[in-house]
Design an enzyme around this catalytic site. Structure first.
Site, PDB file in Angstrom:
ATOM      1  CB  CYS A 101     -40.182 104.966 -60.474  1.00  0.00           C
ATOM      2  SG  CYS A 101     -39.225 105.017 -62.008  1.00  0.00           S
ATOM      3  CB  CYS A 198     -45.082 102.322 -66.347  1.00  0.00           C
ATOM      4  SG  CYS A 198     -43.736 101.799 -65.256  1.00  0.00           S
TER       5      CYS A 198
END
Length: 361
Positions: A101, A198
């Site tokens: 990410c 997440c």
């Protein structure tokens, strides 16, 4: 300097934005919408990027008196992080989605868009330090708070990305950040940290992968005897070094516990063995990323292979996009797909994605 403050809705990014404003920068808060179906509320401390998080970020921006925007990067996140995560596990590797990410979203998509809109840099709430040298070049270093240090997941940053990045929290401990947030009157001062992956809010990676790849029954094989000792619903759900969740008999013939020592998704086989089969001291990594110049020749480094793992003395040398690392001691449970991040003291030298491991005499 015009700066985009990436605001997740948590306490760290809130204080980071405030500190950039205090330093005299022209700050705009940006929340990244990464989920295509964001939940209204968080589930305990797991996950992030919910509607609640966006609201928390907006409230902090309002208190600071800075503009606030939500940038939709859900499609990019789906492709570059979530689909990559599935593909890596399907190939028998163990990826780090936070690192991916940072590489693909926060310091590529976000930074690129910010620069295109006329901003000079991006600031985040990561715990790491940027040190500027006399010649103007910048170095990435570990945070003061060793327990919260996130330099490992920032090891993918190239020199040009580091030149446009700020990490205002690197010189402060987490308890001090919470105290500062409370003093500033931020509602998020006591908000729990998000943890785990997440986009897997319940923390059950195996179930999440099975829902996307389906059950693929196969055999669990003992590395020493070659005997089938169990079964599984998909080799992709296992990782080297794993001990829990194997479903093996408690009492093996020699009484020693078994660990996953190899995952062969081509044959859909999981191989298990004793702990002594896990130790490796040689790594070959590809997709090399350097926070400055690539090393010239063999250099002494510290090598870290997990986000919260210990640093091990090593030597490393680069061969184009390939990095070779020789560890001074055997390290257990190193899986292809993980990243090895190299350090010179507290300075991050660079990183690579582990492709092969070996035990060399």
């Amino acid at each position: 300097m015009r700066v985009v403050a990436a605001m997740s809705g948590g306490v760290d990014s809130a204080v980071a934005a405030a500190r950039m404003l205090d330093a005299g920068h022209d700050v705009v808060g940006v929340h990244l919408a990464l989920s295509q179906s964001a939940a209204t509320l968080r589930e305990s401390a797991r996950g992030c990027c919910t509607l609640e998080d966006a609201g928390d970020a907006r409230r902090v921006a309002d208190m600071l008196g800075i503009p606030f925007y939500v940038w939709d990067m859900a499609a990019r996140f789906q492709r570059d992080v979530m689909e990559d995560f599935v593909a890596e596990y399907q190939a028998g590797r163990t990826p780090n989605p936070c690192l991916r990410c940072n590489e693909k979203i926060k310091f590529a998509a976000l930074l690129d868009k910010a620069v295109a809109l006329g901003f000079d840099a991006v600031a985040t709430g990561h715990y790491a330090q940027v040190v500027e040298r006399p010649d103007g070049t910048r170095e990435l270093h570990r945070a003061v708070d060793a327990a919260k240090d996130q330099s490992y997941v920032l090891g993918v940053l190239a020199a040009d990305q580091l030149a446009r990045s700020f990490f205002p929290l690197g010189d402060t401990t987490k308890p001090q950040i919470r105290a500062e947030a409370k003093e500033r009157g931020f509602y998020v001062a006591s908000k729990p940290d998000s943890h785990d992956i997440c986009f897997i809010a319940d923390g059950n990676t195996k179930a999440w992968l099975t829902a996307r790849l389906g059950e693929q029954p196969g055999e669990i094989v003992d590395a020493d005897s070659g005997e089938v000792v169990g079964s599984h619903a998909g080799a992709y759900a296992y990782t080297v070094g794993q001990r829990r969740g194997l479903g093996l008999p408690r009492h093996t013939q020699d009484g020693r516990p078994r660990y996953v020592v190899n995952v062969d998704t081509g044959r859909n086989t999981v191989m298990v063995g004793t702990a002594d089969l896990l130790g490796v001291n040689a790594l070959r990594g590809d997709h090399a990323r350097w926070c400055g110049p690539a090393p010239d020749g063999v250099i002494p480094v510290g090598a870290q292979v997990r986000a919260h793992g210990e640093e091990v003395p090593a030597t490393a040398w680069a061969d184009g996009d390939v990095v070779h690392v020789r560890l001074a001691e055997r390290v257990r449970g190193v899986a292809p797909g993980q990243s090895v991040v190299l350090y010179d003291g507290t300075r991050v030298v660079g990183s690579a994605t582990i492709a092969e491991t070996a035990l060399e005499r």
